[in-house]
Design an enzyme around this catalytic site. Structure first.
Site, mmCIF file in Angstrom:
data_model
loop_
_atom_site.group_PDB
_atom_site.id
_atom_site.type_symbol
_atom_site.label_atom_id
_atom_site.label_comp_id
_atom_site.label_asym_id
_atom_site.label_seq_id
_atom_site.Cartn_x
_atom_site.Cartn_y
_atom_site.Cartn_z
ATOM 1 N N GLU A 38 0.950 -1.012 -0.049
ATOM 2 C CA GLU A 38 0.015 0.042 0.030
ATOM 3 C C GLU A 38 0.769 1.123 -0.100
ATOM 4 O O GLU A 38 1.929 1.200 0.821
ATOM 5 C CB GLU A 38 -0.834 -0.051 1.432
ATOM 6 C CG GLU A 38 -1.736 1.289 1.334
ATOM 7 C CD GLU A 38 -2.758 1.053 2.513
ATOM 8 O OE1 GLU A 38 -2.876 0.414 3.036
ATOM 9 O OE2 GLU A 38 -3.662 2.162 2.535
ATOM 10 N N ARG A 262 5.590 -13.294 8.802
ATOM 11 C CA ARG A 262 6.208 -12.059 8.776
ATOM 12 C C ARG A 262 7.549 -12.110 9.129
ATOM 13 O O ARG A 262 7.655 -13.031 10.192
ATOM 14 C CB ARG A 262 5.397 -10.857 9.139
ATOM 15 C CG ARG A 262 5.179 -10.848 10.551
ATOM 16 C CD ARG A 262 4.642 -9.551 11.097
ATOM 17 N NE ARG A 262 3.382 -9.136 10.103
ATOM 18 C CZ ARG A 262 3.451 -8.036 9.417
ATOM 19 N NH1 ARG A 262 4.399 -7.284 9.493
ATOM 20 N NH2 ARG A 262 2.498 -7.622 8.636
ATOM 21 N N LYS A 272 4.685 0.591 9.922
ATOM 22 C CA LYS A 272 4.781 1.822 9.168
ATOM 23 C C LYS A 272 4.111 3.040 9.965
ATOM 24 O O LYS A 272 4.863 4.013 9.824
ATOM 25 C CB LYS A 272 3.947 1.394 7.862
ATOM 26 C CG LYS A 272 4.523 0.842 6.647
ATOM 27 C CD LYS A 272 4.003 1.385 5.551
ATOM 28 C CE LYS A 272 3.374 -0.046 4.772
ATOM 29 N NZ LYS A 272 2.462 -0.110 3.570
HETATM 30 P P1 ATP Z 1 0.009 -1.650 6.678
HETATM 31 O O1 ATP Z 1 -0.790 -2.553 6.398
HETATM 32 O O2 ATP Z 1 -0.134 -1.620 8.082
HETATM 33 O O3 ATP Z 1 0.196 -0.396 6.019
HETATM 34 P P2 ATP Z 1 1.816 -3.537 5.850
HETATM 35 O O4 ATP Z 1 3.331 -3.817 6.590
HETATM 36 O O5 ATP Z 1 0.920 -4.761 5.628
HETATM 37 O O6 ATP Z 1 1.635 -2.351 6.473
HETATM 38 P P3 ATP Z 1 1.873 -3.290 2.948
HETATM 39 O O7 ATP Z 1 2.020 -2.308 2.126
HETATM 40 O O8 ATP Z 1 0.193 -3.805 3.196
HETATM 41 O O9 ATP Z 1 2.231 -3.055 4.445
HETATM 42 O O10 ATP Z 1 2.915 -4.845 2.826
HETATM 43 C C1 ATP Z 1 2.945 -5.100 1.434
HETATM 44 C C2 ATP Z 1 3.312 -6.523 1.560
HETATM 45 O O11 ATP Z 1 4.448 -6.796 2.373
HETATM 46 C C3 ATP Z 1 2.167 -7.353 2.118
HETATM 47 O O12 ATP Z 1 2.035 -8.454 1.360
HETATM 48 C C4 ATP Z 1 2.382 -7.688 3.335
HETATM 49 O O13 ATP Z 1 2.170 -8.888 3.828
HETATM 50 C C5 ATP Z 1 4.232 -7.728 3.348
HETATM 51 N N1 ATP Z 1 4.916 -7.394 4.961
HETATM 52 C C6 ATP Z 1 4.686 -6.315 5.307
HETATM 53 N N2 ATP Z 1 5.520 -6.441 6.338
HETATM 54 C C7 ATP Z 1 6.237 -7.443 6.351
HETATM 55 C C8 ATP Z 1 6.881 -8.271 7.238
HETATM 56 N N3 ATP Z 1 7.312 -7.789 8.439
HETATM 57 N N4 ATP Z 1 7.688 -9.666 6.841
HETATM 58 C C9 ATP Z 1 7.229 -9.943 5.707
HETATM 59 N N5 ATP Z 1 6.303 -9.589 4.882
HETATM 60 C C10 ATP Z 1 5.716 -8.271 5.127
#
Ligand code: ATP
Ligand code: MG
Length: 562
Positions: A38, A262, A272
């Site tokens: 996102e 994760r 974030k």
């Molecule tokens: P938010 O949804 O709180 O804004 P997010 O960390 O989920 O934050 P996204 O931009 O939705 O951010 O993440 C993009 C991709 O990265 C998603 O598929 C998510 O599952 C993956 N991702 C995010 N954080 C991690 C992590 N710590 N380890 C592995 N994959 C991650």
């Protein structure tokens, strides 16, 4: 990706699942993944795990991986993030061609919403968001049905079209899927599909005042693109029944969602929202502060994409959430830099040494090895003079038993230069040591004594006459606890911020070859660690270096001492 990544084969259950699908011919042997950030913040090291998994998997199976922006929440998103994310993915080493955007599918998603309304599978709910939340129930208690749940198809269509036309303010109505308010999966209790949001979108502008929810967008985007394996983190396991429900009810091509654990790294914060707080409150200098776990922060700190890819490869992919020690990431970086970073000499905490028997005004160029791990890196000349700087820590006036470096009457080797012996200690009125007087043995040029005399230590140095003044920023972990959320009651994660995470040293001296250091150039400062010329503040002739990582894992040592 790189050759190294093939060396070890840690567990990767995702690849096992794909192997099985390929065996049964489920997706005709096709493999297509996507990385779906996102655009509401900068990518961090956790995202790198997902990037390497998605792009790496596509490469391994000769498949396809797209970078798809999940841009359904206009109020939190921005082109600044869209641009930085593309830059970071490319930097990690993956060429995604053209990025795609969930917002490209808004028309199709809207049509699909009307289709579900027509099939009696979606309805317009006019309760407030609070009422909807309350009506959802809990894990123990079933939810209650909305009084608007049984509106006719015609009424629902009419209201939904008027929602799209902008007739209602934010929050007046939502569109919900009609599933099961008693489902054991909370995600299945009539989830919201669309909400009204009169907001400008960074790509669709003011075309829409109605935006689809993540769950109504994600699976359908996967379906439109032909994704085979939709890899996401474990939190989405609860949403999988919903992912499947939408695709089943819409009767469209159906990818497989797979959830993995994760990355959680010790001493590192990966939310974030919280990283944004650190930026907004100026706890750090920006998203690319070298202490940040963001990819732009790690890049500025001196991390290499190879080190990050090898790290992601080495930790494997499992279904179990757990902590990865920060030292695993740092060791991956040390392994990489050890092979390729040129060696130089720099003194971070200078103490002047005068070689009293060395001719005044004489400068000698001595040959130094650029990288003992890489013969092709060759040698360079380093100037030697009567006045030098050494590291203050390398001298003790009254040395304890195991201190073998310089002290009065003791002989040590100056790296690539001569043996010297300390003869006098000069102090100021406060008793502070201001300089040392030493003598050198001209016969030891290059660092060896013709008579076979041994010294117990070799120290680094920089010519005072020819050395270059530099600023060096010494970074440490941003948090003092392995789990930054480990706080006593009433505390917050911010209590665990490390007040000593940055130390700036403005009077360091480095060998003159570093006058040409380009922003981003990486070096090993002998005996001290790896350093990188800062990409924003380093100037030719006035270098600023970031300490990337020490030569050894000092935190592990401290933990052992503990
Ligand atoms: P938010 O949804 O709180 O804004 P997010 O960390 O989920 O934050 P996204 O931009 O939705 O951010 O993440 C993009 C991709 O990265 C998603 O598929 C998510 O599952 C993956 N991702 C995010 N954080 C991690 C992590 N710590 N380890 C592995 N994959 C991650
Ligand atoms: Mg997310």
């Amino acid at each position: 990706m790189s050759d190294e990544s093939e060396k070890k084969t840690p567990t990767n259950f995702v690849h096992d699942l794909i192997d099985e699908d390929n065996r049964t011919g489920r997706f005709d042997g096709r493999v297509q993944t996507r990385f779906p950030p996102e655009p509401n913040g900068y990518l961090h090291i956790g995202h790198a795990k997902s990037i390497c998994l998605n792009f790496g998997t596509a490469q391994k199976y000769n498949g396809l991986c797209k970078l798809r922006f999940d841009d359904t929440n206009p109020t939190k998103e921005d082109v600044e993030y869209v641009n930085s994310i593309q830059e970071d993915v490319r930097w990690i080493g993956y060429d995604f061609g053209e990025a795609v955007f969930a917002s490209d599918y808004f028309d199709q998603l809207y049509d699909w919403a009307e289709q579900l309304i027509g099939d009696g599978l979606a309805y317009v709910d006019s309760q407030s968001l609070d009422e909807i939340r309350e009506g959802r129930g809990t894990a123990m208690q079933p939810g209650t049905e909305s009084p608007f749940r049984n509106r006719s198809v015609d009424e629902n269509l009419d209201l939904f079209r008027r929602m799209k036309a902008g007739e209602f303010p934010d929050g007046a109505h939502v569109l919900r899927a009609k599933i099961d308010m008693a489902s054991k999966h909370l995600a299945m209790r009539d989830p919201i599909m669309y909400r009204i949001r009169h907001a400008h979108h960074h790509r669709t502008g003011d075309k829409w005042c109605l935006y689809p929810m993540y769950d109504f967008t994600h699976g359908q985007s996967d379906s439109i693109e032909g994704v085979t394996h939709s890899i996401c983190t474990l939190e989405f396991e609860n949403n999988r029944p919903l992912y499947d429900w939408y695709l089943d009810k819409l009767k469209v091509y159906h990818p497989q969602q797979i959830e993995f654990a994760r990355l959680s790294l010790t001493y590192t914060m990966m939310s974030k929202r919280r990283l944004l707080e650190l930026v907004q409150e100026k706890t750090v200098s920006g998203w690319n502060d070298p202490r940040m776990p963001t990819l732009c922060g790690l890049r500025r700190r001196g991390y290499t994409p190879e080190a990050i890819r090898n790290f992601c490869q080495s930790i494997g992919v499992t279904k179990f959430n757990g902590w990865t020690d920060l030292s695993v990431l740092e060791n991956s970086l040390r392994d990489d830099l050890n092979k390729r970073a040129p060696r130089v000499m720099g003194v971070l905490n200078p103490l002047k040494v005068v070689i009293t028997n060395y001719p005044e005004g004489q400068i000698e160029d001595l040959e130094a090895v650029n990288n003992p791990e890489d013969e092709s890196a060759g040698t360079r000349m380093v100037p030697f003079s009567r006045e030098l700087y050494i590291e203050r820590d390398d001298f003790m006036e009254i040395p304890p038993k195991k201190f073998f470096r310089l002290s009065p009457g003791v002989e040590v080797r100056l790296r690539y230069a001569y043996f010297i012996t300390c003869t006098d200690v000069v102090k100021d009125a406060n008793g502070e040591i201001t300089e040392l007087h030493c003598t050198y043995d001209p016969a030891t040029r290059g660092g060896n004594s013709p008579d076979g005399r041994k010294v117990k230590s070799t120290i680094h140095w920089v010519s005072a006459a020819k050395g270059l003044k530099a600023t060096v920023r010494i970074y440490d972990n941003l948090f003092t606890k392995p789990d930054p959320d480990d706080v006593p009651e009433g505390g917050t994660w911010k209590d665990n911020l490390n007040p000593h995470s940055l130390e700036v040293r403005e009077t360091c001296y480095v060998e003159p070859s570093l006058a040409n250091a380009q922003p981003g150039d990486r070096y090993q400062f002998e005996r001290l660690g790896y350093f990188c010329a800062d990409s924003e503040d380093s100037k030719p002739g006035q270098p600023v270096f970031n300490r990337t990582v020490t030569l050894k894992d000092t935190w592990a040592k401290e933990a052992k001492k503990g």
